[in-house]
Scaffold this active site. Structure first.
Site, PDB file in Angstrom:
ATOM      1  N   GLY A 133       0.633  -0.894   0.040  1.00 52.90           N
ATOM      2  CA  GLY A 133       0.103  -0.138   0.053  1.00 52.90           C
ATOM      3  C   GLY A 133       0.779   1.303   0.082  1.00 52.90           C
ATOM      4  N   ALA A 134       2.120   1.308  -0.531  1.00 53.36           N
ATOM      5  CA  ALA A 134       2.785   2.494  -0.983  1.00 53.36           C
ATOM      6  C   ALA A 134       2.451   3.326  -1.276  1.00 53.36           C
ATOM      7  CB  ALA A 134       4.301   2.131  -1.085  1.00 53.36           C
ATOM      8  N   ASN A 135       1.494   3.791  -1.981  1.00 49.64           N
ATOM      9  CA  ASN A 135       1.013   4.835  -3.198  1.00 49.64           C
ATOM     10  C   ASN A 135       0.483   5.799  -3.019  1.00 49.64           C
ATOM     11  OD1 ASN A 135      -1.035   2.550  -3.110  1.00 49.64           O
ATOM     12  ND2 ASN A 135      -2.142   4.036  -4.427  1.00 49.64           N
ATOM     13  N   GLY A 161      -1.714   7.748   1.528  1.00 47.61           N
ATOM     14  CA  GLY A 161      -0.652   7.839   2.683  1.00 47.61           C
ATOM     15  C   GLY A 161      -0.604   7.578   3.692  1.00 47.61           C
ATOM     16  N   ILE A 162      -0.161   6.791   4.475  1.00 50.66           N
ATOM     17  CA  ILE A 162       0.274   6.388   5.559  1.00 50.66           C
ATOM     18  C   ILE A 162       2.095   5.613   4.908  1.00 50.66           C
ATOM     19  CG2 ILE A 162       1.662   5.129   7.654  1.00 50.66           C
ATOM     20  CD1 ILE A 162      -1.721   6.216   8.528  1.00 50.66           C
ATOM     21  N   GLY A 163       1.262   4.640   3.730  1.00 52.95           N
ATOM     22  CA  GLY A 163       2.444   3.916   2.630  1.00 52.95           C
ATOM     23  C   GLY A 163       3.350   5.059   1.901  1.00 52.95           C
ATOM     24  N   TYR A 183     -14.093  -4.570  11.058  1.00 52.06           N
ATOM     25  CA  TYR A 183     -12.644  -3.736  10.808  1.00 52.06           C
ATOM     26  C   TYR A 183     -11.657  -3.338  11.849  1.00 52.06           C
ATOM     27  CZ  TYR A 183      -8.983   0.257  10.092  1.00 52.06           C
ATOM     28  OH  TYR A 183      -8.090   1.290  10.314  1.00 52.06           O
ATOM     29  N   SER A 200      -4.040  -1.075  14.989  1.00 50.94           N
ATOM     30  CA  SER A 200      -4.824   0.503  14.513  1.00 50.94           C
ATOM     31  C   SER A 200      -5.238   0.595  15.760  1.00 50.94           C
ATOM     32  CB  SER A 200      -6.082   0.493  13.782  1.00 50.94           C
ATOM     33  OG  SER A 200      -7.010   1.227  13.771  1.00 50.94           O
TER      34      SER A 200
END
Length: 293
Positions: free
Chosen positions: A13-15, A17-19, A165, A142
């Site tokens: 998920g690097a694309n 936000g936090i990633g 979640y 989280s």
């Protein structure tokens, strides 16, 4: 096989936000970073954005859909064909849904994506991780894990996406803890740790309706911090020499939503090793993958 003398990291998920901010930090630390993303077009744009901020960054973009176990296996195979080692694995990617959805195997989609996909990815690549205290596997949990349980008899949590979640984020923390216990028991020196980012308006919320997002922000906006700040617990766990396997880090400000990085508080359920081992066994069954250390 891609030859590199650099340390190698994967950020899922690097694309955005936090990633994305984690990728920046890991690249600045001199790592070659594999950006593992579901949407390749967005990932390539993000790669250009990383290079704009860190011109010296060494990056690779590879497709990975964590909710699709065949995609996870294809990614692992492709990674092994390119690289002979993996120094840091950051299991960052996550989705947040408020509707009941399942993946192609009929498993609740948040549990499949946030937990099972990362469990499978780690199982498929852990033999490439050098047995060194600097090697890290970092799980992103989280604040939402608090008050959650693993509903073994109904992973859809009664079709309630919000509860599901929390379950998936509890699973992330339980997995990080159990992985560390198994590494220690096997005499391995690499570290498995967990973190949470606090409160941040990141790409995680793209599935939330605009009016609902505005309502959520109004309630907690004074506590939120930027994705750059939210990535700091991850970077601390991945890079600091002052951490121990099994540690759990996050912001230490009001309600743990923002502030300096420190030891985070856990829900008492995380002390229940029986639940963690049961989750591990279930994860092997659902992914069809025996996890050997």
């Amino acid at each position: 096989m891609t030859a590199t003398s650099q340390k190698i990291a994967i950020v899922t998920g690097a694309n955005n936000g936090i990633g994305f901010e984690t990728t920046i930090g890991i690249a600045e630390a001199g790592f070659h970073v594999v950006m593992a993303c579901r949407n390749l077009e967005k990932a390539k744009t993000a790669r250009d954005d990383v290079l704009a901020r860190v011109p010296s960054a060494s990056l690779d973009v590879m497709p990975l859909d964590l909710g699709d176990f065949a995609s996870v296996r294809s990614f692992a195979e492709a990674f092994r064909a390119r690289y002979s080692k993996l120094d840091v694995l950051i299991n960052n990617a996550g989705i947040l849904l408020y509707t009941a959805e399942t993946n192609g195997d009929g498993i609740e989609l948040q549990f499949a994506t946030n937990h099972l996909g990362h469990f499978l990815l780690t199982a498929l690549l852990i033999d490439l991780v050098p047995d060194d205290p600097a090697s890290r596997i970092v799980a992103l949990s989280s604040l939402g894990h608090k008050g959650a349980t693993i509903q073994f008899d109904d992973l859809t949590c009664g079709q309630d996406g919000g509860i599901a979640y929390g379950q998936s984020k509890l699973a992330n923390l339980l997995f990080g803890d159990e992985l560390n216990r198994r590494l220690r028991a096997s005499g391995r020196r690499l570290k498995a740790l967990s973190v949470h980012p606090g409160g941040s308006e990141s790409g995680l919320f793209h599935n939330v309706a605009p009016d609902q997002l505005a309502q959520m922000k109004a309630q907690v906006e004074q506590f939120l911090h930027s994705p750059e700040e939210a990535a700091k617990p991850t970077l601390y766990a991945a890079l600091s020499t002052d951490v121990q396997g099994g540690d759990y880090y996050g912001p230490t400000g009001p309600q743990e939503m923002s502030g300096e990085v420190g030891v985070a508080t856990r829900d008492p359920i995380t002390a229940n090793i029986e639940i963690a081992t049961r989750l591990w066994t279930l994860s092997e069954v659902l992914t069809g993958q025996s996890f050997k250390i």
